[in-house]
Design an enzyme around this catalytic site. Structure first.
Site, PDB file in Angstrom:
ATOM      1  CB  VAL A  72       0.249  -1.602 -21.639  1.00 48.18           C
ATOM      2  CG1 VAL A  72      -0.032  -0.860 -22.993  1.00 48.18           C
ATOM      3  CG2 VAL A  72       1.718  -1.516 -21.234  1.00 48.18           C
ATOM      4  N   GLY A 110     -12.531  13.537 -12.661  1.00 45.59           N
ATOM      5  CA  GLY A 110     -11.638  12.416 -12.229  1.00 45.59           C
ATOM      6  C   GLY A 110     -10.963  11.671 -13.095  1.00 45.59           C
ATOM      7  CE  LYS A 147      -0.755   3.549 -19.838  1.00 49.14           C
ATOM      8  NZ  LYS A 147      -2.023   4.149 -20.202  1.00 49.14           N
ATOM      9  CB  THR A 201      -8.176   3.095  -6.812  1.00 50.30           C
ATOM     10  OG1 THR A 201      -8.338   4.436  -6.217  1.00 50.30           O
ATOM     11  CG2 THR A 201      -9.213   2.856  -7.498  1.00 50.30           C
ATOM     12  N   GLY A 223      -5.190  -0.656 -19.408  1.00 47.16           N
ATOM     13  CA  GLY A 223      -6.212  -1.298 -18.439  1.00 47.16           C
ATOM     14  C   GLY A 223      -7.008  -2.460 -19.153  1.00 47.16           C
ATOM     15  CG  PHE A 253      -5.504  -2.542   0.174  1.00 49.68           C
ATOM     16  CD1 PHE A 253      -5.105  -3.874  -0.516  1.00 49.68           C
ATOM     17  CD2 PHE A 253      -6.545  -2.062   0.705  1.00 49.68           C
ATOM     18  CE1 PHE A 253      -6.469  -4.432  -0.288  1.00 49.68           C
ATOM     19  CE2 PHE A 253      -7.528  -2.953   0.618  1.00 49.68           C
ATOM     20  CZ  PHE A 253      -7.507  -4.201   0.049  1.00 49.68           C
ATOM     21  CD  GLU A 287      -4.289  10.795 -10.526  1.00 45.67           C
ATOM     22  OE1 GLU A 287      -4.526  11.636  -9.248  1.00 45.67           O
ATOM     23  OE2 GLU A 287      -4.669   9.885 -10.605  1.00 45.67           O
ATOM     24  N   GLY A 301      -5.593  -1.671  -5.641  1.00 37.30           N
ATOM     25  CA  GLY A 301      -5.341  -2.698  -4.753  1.00 37.30           C
ATOM     26  C   GLY A 301      -6.752  -3.273  -4.110  1.00 37.30           C
ATOM     27  CE  LYS A 349       1.569   3.994 -16.539  1.00 36.35           C
ATOM     28  NZ  LYS A 349       0.396   3.847 -15.598  1.00 36.35           N
TER      29      LYS A 349
END
Length: 332
Positions: A147, A202, A220, A11, A149, A9, A205, A13, A120
């Site tokens: 894969v 953002g 992917k 982002t 978005g 849960f 990471e 989720g 993935k």
């Protein structure tokens, strides 16, 4: 009524929970109601007959936990015994051993529950195992969100292009790398400065290894090779190199040839690879920004190019929603 359990849960989720809440009219038009009957994160669990998505998201944001109870020691057993129809797996990718998502997905499939996942890791490492489990138990395993978005390449290939012989695929499968390479070209930035900018915005990471070393793209490629081309490969079969060593001089030399450097995933012609490639500026794959894009070569329709945002809460939720709708339609 279709009952769903959300695993993870963060982002993503939260995104799919919000979409389920906002699309009830759509589900009603399909003579269906989607009810969230449970959700858990790394430390807590909540269950109920018809949980309110807005309240779940608010609780997570204010307390850091989605649930009111501690997560059980044996989550796999909980998944097997809980009363729900579809597992929405949004757990984070682990490319080393695919856990905990792999165990969660297998537990759901073996207990006769459908799975929609954005993770993935399990698919890149154990695609054939997962597919066999779904087939054996007569349930659906859906993974468009794993894969690209919001770039619907899997559903496009398997449904709208079902009559085509797809011979090869080339694509930009990681928006972070694309952003970095584009900033290096447009502003003449050194690699690490462009990376810092991506992190500040953002897009990357704090630990960008998965992105800049091609790990994300290679995962992917493995998934697409299995899903679209019917191969039996995993992440470790993909030849991989990233963009960490791309210099300003390399970017400038590419520009002299009227080309740009892009991190390209390739399948077909004996290739299963992720590597920086020269792309002519007039080619669709020269696109900048954080977009994902893929070009498929087919025998009847020729070259088909598709693009979309490769990551984000709403974008990933959009892909998971399309898979959920597919399961609803298959019930009819």
């Amino acid at each position: 009524m279709m009952k769903v359990l959300i695993a993870g849960f963060g982002t993503v989720g939260q995104g799919i929970a919000e979409v389920i809440g906002s699309r009830q009219n759509l589900f009603s038009s399909m003579n269906e109601k989607i009810s969230i009957v449970g959700a858990f994160d790394s430390s807590s669990l909540i269950s109920g007959k018809n949980l309110n998505p807005t309240q779940l998201v608010e609780k997570k944001k204010t307390t850091g936990k989605v649930g009111t109870k501690e997560i059980p020691d044996d989550v796999a057993r909980y998944i097997e015994e809980a009363d729900f129809d579809v597992l929405l797996d949004t757990t984070p990718t682990n490319i080393e051993h695919a856990e905990p998502g792999l165990t969660y997905i297998l537990s759901a499939l073996h207990s006769g529950k459908h799975v929609v996942t954005s993770n993935k890791g399990p698919l890149a490492l154990k695609f054939s195992t997962l597919s066999a489990a779904a087939d054996k138990n007569g349930v659906k395993l859906k993974y468009e969100a794993s894969v690209g978005g919001a770039m619907p390449i899997i559903n496009l290939s398997k449904q709208l292009l079902a009559g085509e012989d797809i011979t090869s695929l080339r694509g930009i499968l990681n928006g972070t790398c694309n952003f970095i390479l584009n900033r290096m070209k447009e502003e003449g930035l050194p690699f690490y400065q462009a990376l810092r900018e991506a992190q500040d915005l953002g897009y990357a990471e704090t630990d960008p290894t998965y992105d800049i070393d091609g790990v994300d793209s290679a995962a992917k490629v493995a998934i697409l090779a299995n899903a679209i081309f019917g191969m039996d490969v995993n992440y470790y079969d993909v030849v991989r190199s990233g963009i960490r060593n791309i210099t300003e001089d390399a970017i400038a030399l590419a520009a002299e040839e009227n080309s740009v450097i892009r991190l390209i995933g390739e399948i077909g012609g004996g290739k299963l690879e992720v590597a920086p490639r020269l792309v002519p500026v007039a080619h669709p794959l020269s696109i900048g920004g954080t977009q994902n894009m893929a070009s498929l070569i087919t025998d009847l329709a020729g070259e088909i190019t598709i693009s979309g945002r490769g990551a984000g809460k709403k974008e990933t939720a959009s892909a998971m929603l399309s898979d959920l709708i597919s399961i609803i339609r298959d019930k009819e």
